[in-house]
Design a protein around this motif. Structure first.
Motif, short mmCIF file in Angstrom:
data_model
loop_
_atom_site.label_atom_id
_atom_site.label_comp_id
_atom_site.label_asym_id
_atom_site.label_seq_id
_atom_site.Cartn_x
_atom_site.Cartn_y
_atom_site.Cartn_z
N GLU A 52 0.83 -1.20 0.00
CA GLU A 52 0.00 0.00 0.00
C GLU A 52 0.87 1.26 0.00
O GLU A 52 0.55 2.23 -0.67
CB GLU A 52 -0.94 -0.01 1.21
N TRP A 53 1.95 1.22 0.75
CA TRP A 53 2.86 2.37 0.82
C TRP A 53 3.52 2.63 -0.53
O TRP A 53 3.76 3.77 -0.92
CB TRP A 53 3.90 2.10 1.92
N LEU A 54 3.81 1.55 -1.27
CA LEU A 54 4.47 1.66 -2.57
C LEU A 54 3.51 1.96 -3.72
O LEU A 54 3.95 2.27 -4.83
CB LEU A 54 5.24 0.37 -2.89
N ALA A 55 2.22 1.87 -3.49
CA ALA A 55 1.22 2.03 -4.55
C ALA A 55 1.40 3.32 -5.37
O ALA A 55 1.34 3.27 -6.60
CB ALA A 55 -0.18 1.93 -3.99
N PRO A 56 1.64 4.48 -4.75
CA PRO A 56 1.81 5.70 -5.56
C PRO A 56 3.03 5.62 -6.49
O PRO A 56 2.99 6.13 -7.61
CB PRO A 56 2.00 6.81 -4.52
N VAL A 57 4.08 4.98 -6.05
CA VAL A 57 5.28 4.83 -6.89
C VAL A 57 4.98 3.87 -8.03
O VAL A 57 5.31 4.14 -9.19
CB VAL A 57 6.47 4.32 -6.06
N ARG A 58 4.33 2.76 -7.71
CA ARG A 58 4.01 1.77 -8.74
C ARG A 58 3.05 2.33 -9.78
O ARG A 58 3.01 1.85 -10.91
CB ARG A 58 3.43 0.52 -8.11
N ALA A 59 2.28 3.36 -9.43
CA ALA A 59 1.38 3.98 -10.39
C ALA A 59 2.17 4.77 -11.44
O ALA A 59 1.67 5.02 -12.54
CB ALA A 59 0.40 4.91 -9.67
N GLN A 60 3.42 5.12 -11.11
CA GLN A 60 4.24 5.91 -12.03
C GLN A 60 5.32 5.09 -12.73
O GLN A 60 5.79 5.48 -13.80
CB GLN A 60 4.90 7.05 -11.26
N VAL A 61 5.72 4.00 -12.14
CA VAL A 61 6.80 3.18 -12.71
C VAL A 61 6.33 1.72 -12.79
O VAL A 61 5.61 1.26 -11.94
CB VAL A 61 8.06 3.18 -11.83
N GLN A 62 6.78 1.06 -13.82
CA GLN A 62 6.45 -0.35 -13.99
C GLN A 62 7.72 -1.18 -13.81
O GLN A 62 8.48 -1.38 -14.75
CB GLN A 62 5.85 -0.60 -15.39
N PRO A 63 7.98 -1.66 -12.60
CA PRO A 63 9.20 -2.44 -12.38
C PRO A 63 9.15 -3.78 -13.11
O PRO A 63 8.07 -4.34 -13.31
CB PRO A 63 9.23 -2.64 -10.87
N ALA A 83 19.19 -14.40 -4.31
CA ALA A 83 18.42 -15.17 -5.30
C ALA A 83 17.55 -14.24 -6.13
O ALA A 83 17.47 -14.38 -7.36
CB ALA A 83 17.57 -16.22 -4.59
N TRP A 84 16.91 -13.28 -5.48
CA TRP A 84 16.08 -12.32 -6.23
C TRP A 84 16.96 -11.48 -7.15
O TRP A 84 16.62 -11.27 -8.31
CB TRP A 84 15.30 -11.43 -5.26
N ALA A 85 18.09 -10.99 -6.64
CA ALA A 85 18.99 -10.17 -7.45
C ALA A 85 19.47 -10.95 -8.68
O ALA A 85 19.53 -10.40 -9.78
CB ALA A 85 20.16 -9.68 -6.61
N GLU A 86 19.81 -12.20 -8.50
CA GLU A 86 20.27 -13.02 -9.63
C GLU A 86 19.15 -13.27 -10.63
O GLU A 86 19.40 -13.40 -11.83
CB GLU A 86 20.84 -14.33 -9.11
N SER A 87 17.90 -13.30 -10.16
CA SER A 87 16.78 -13.51 -11.08
C SER A 87 16.53 -12.29 -11.96
O SER A 87 15.84 -12.38 -12.97
CB SER A 87 15.50 -13.84 -10.29
N LEU A 88 17.12 -11.16 -11.61
CA LEU A 88 16.92 -9.93 -12.40
C LEU A 88 17.73 -9.92 -13.70
O LEU A 88 17.32 -9.32 -14.69
CB LEU A 88 17.32 -8.70 -11.58
N ARG A 89 18.87 -10.59 -13.69
CA ARG A 89 19.77 -10.54 -14.85
C ARG A 89 19.05 -10.84 -16.17
O ARG A 89 19.13 -10.05 -17.10
CB ARG A 89 20.97 -11.45 -14.63
N PRO A 90 18.35 -11.98 -16.28
CA PRO A 90 17.69 -12.24 -17.57
C PRO A 90 16.59 -11.24 -17.89
O PRO A 90 16.27 -11.02 -19.06
CB PRO A 90 17.12 -13.66 -17.42
N LEU A 91 16.01 -10.62 -16.88
CA LEU A 91 14.96 -9.64 -17.13
C LEU A 91 15.53 -8.30 -17.62
O LEU A 91 14.86 -7.58 -18.37
CB LEU A 91 14.17 -9.38 -15.84
N LEU A 92 16.74 -8.00 -17.22
CA LEU A 92 17.36 -6.73 -17.59
C LEU A 92 18.18 -6.80 -18.86
O LEU A 92 18.43 -5.79 -19.51
CB LEU A 92 18.24 -6.23 -16.43
N ILE A 93 18.64 -8.00 -19.22
CA ILE A 93 19.45 -8.17 -20.42
C ILE A 93 18.57 -8.81 -21.50
O ILE A 93 18.53 -10.01 -21.67
CB ILE A 93 20.69 -9.05 -20.15
N GLN A 94 17.83 -7.97 -22.18
CA GLN A 94 16.92 -8.48 -23.23
C GLN A 94 17.15 -7.74 -24.52
O GLN A 94 17.50 -6.66 -24.61
CB GLN A 94 15.47 -8.30 -22.80
#
Length: 79
Positions: free
Chosen positions: A11-22, A68-79
């Motif tokens: 809920e706290w992050l909702a305003p940020v998520r409304a502006q950015v799509q992570p 583990a989460w950080a390592e899962s980002l690599r394929p998502l960021l290198i496209q």
């Protein structure tokens, strides 16, 4: 308890998520060290919430889960 915290953070992050799509989102517990916090009215209220057991004190970081989460980002960021 963790679900309640997770919902509050979402809920706290909702305003940020409304502006950015992570591409991914990782929510992790942190470290609460009162010696590094200024002594203000707000932190006094926060200290009281810890004293009453609303928030846990100490280091709750799960470095294995964070890595583990950080390592899962690599394929998502290198496209």
């Amino acid at each position: 308890m963790a679900d309640r915290y997770r919902q509050a953070v979402m809920e706290w992050l909702a305003p940020v998520r409304a502006q950015v799509q992570p591409v991914s989102q990782g929510l992790f517990a942190g470290k609460l060290d009162f010696s590094k916090m200024p002594f203000t009215f707000d932190t006094l209220l926060f200290r009281a919430s810890v004293a009453f057991g609303i928030f846990p004190k100490g280091d709750r970081r799960d470095w294995r889960a964070i890595r583990a989460w950080a390592e899962s980002l690599r394929p998502l960021l290198i496209q």
